[in-house]
Design a protein around this motif. Structure first.
Motif, PDB file in Angstrom:
ATOM      1  N   ILE A  48       0.983  -1.354  -0.097  1.00 14.12           N
ATOM      2  CA  ILE A  48       0.184   0.059   0.063  1.00 14.12           C
ATOM      3  C   ILE A  48       0.837   1.243  -0.146  1.00 14.12           C
ATOM      4  N   ASN A  49       2.025   1.076   0.374  1.00 11.28           N
ATOM      5  CA  ASN A  49       3.015   2.571   0.494  1.00 11.28           C
ATOM      6  C   ASN A  49       3.672   2.656  -0.792  1.00 11.28           C
ATOM      7  N   THR A 145      -9.432   7.262  -3.468  1.00 12.36           N
ATOM      8  CA  THR A 145      -8.000   7.044  -3.427  1.00 12.36           C
ATOM      9  C   THR A 145      -7.311   5.776  -3.642  1.00 12.36           C
ATOM     10  N   LYS A 147      -4.947   4.216  -2.118  1.00 12.99           N
ATOM     11  CA  LYS A 147      -4.866   3.460  -1.089  1.00 12.99           C
ATOM     12  C   LYS A 147      -5.981   2.952  -0.734  1.00 12.99           C
ATOM     13  N   GLU A 151      -6.377  -1.376  -0.590  1.00 12.11           N
ATOM     14  CA  GLU A 151      -6.701  -1.926   0.621  1.00 12.11           C
ATOM     15  C   GLU A 151      -8.026  -2.889   0.499  1.00 12.11           C
TER      16      GLU A 151
END
Length: 158
Positions: A48-49, A145, A147, A151
């Protein structure tokens, strides 16, 4: 995972790729593009980063009827609820890994109606999170987003 950075495609090229398979309404096209983007993002990034691998650079906005790319909306809005004709022109050549993901998206979601796809996106956290605090039919251009997308869908891969 695939070692690449942004694929360098445009939302229009991917729209043509899907429209070469079938005619469909603008709303269905938007949802198919959303799932294509979501699954490429999820399957081609390690965590995720580090969400560098993207199908295209466009953002999805959390509209009342689900995820929408504004430029695609503008291009096809004249069709309203009618189908956009099947695309008969040249389509972008995709690497096998990306083509495989897009084909899987089509196999999974292509048989759904636009209303069914809208309903599915409304039950998923990326759209829900972006719409937080808004009434169901409120206008919004809040961005969904990457992210939140990653997720949500990475949980389905494990």
């Amino acid at each position: 995972m695939i070692n690449q950075k942004k694929t360098g495609y445009t939302a229009d090229q991917i729209a043509d790729w899907y429209l070469s398979k079938s005619n469909m309404s603008p709303k269905k096209l938007q949802k198919i593009l959303y799932y294509a983007y979501a699954w490429v993002l999820t399957l081609t990034n390690d965590d995720i980063n580090h969400l560098d691998n993207k199908l295209f650079d466009n953002n999805f906005e959390a509209w009342a009827h689900g995820p929408v790319i504004y430029s695609i909306y503008e291009e096809y809005k004249l069709y309203g609820y009618n189908d956009i004709p099947k695309y008969e022109g040249n389509i972008v050549k995709l690497p096998d890994d990306i083509s495989d993901i897009l084909s899987q998206v089509w196999d999974e979601y292509g048989s759904f109606t636009s209303d069914q796809l809208e309903s599915i996106t409304h039950q998923e956290t990326p759209w829900i999170n972006a719409r937080e605090g808004l009434s169901p039919l409120a206008s919004s251009n809040k961005v969904i987003t990457d992210k939140d997308i990653f997720e949500c869908y990475i949980e389905r891969v494990a």
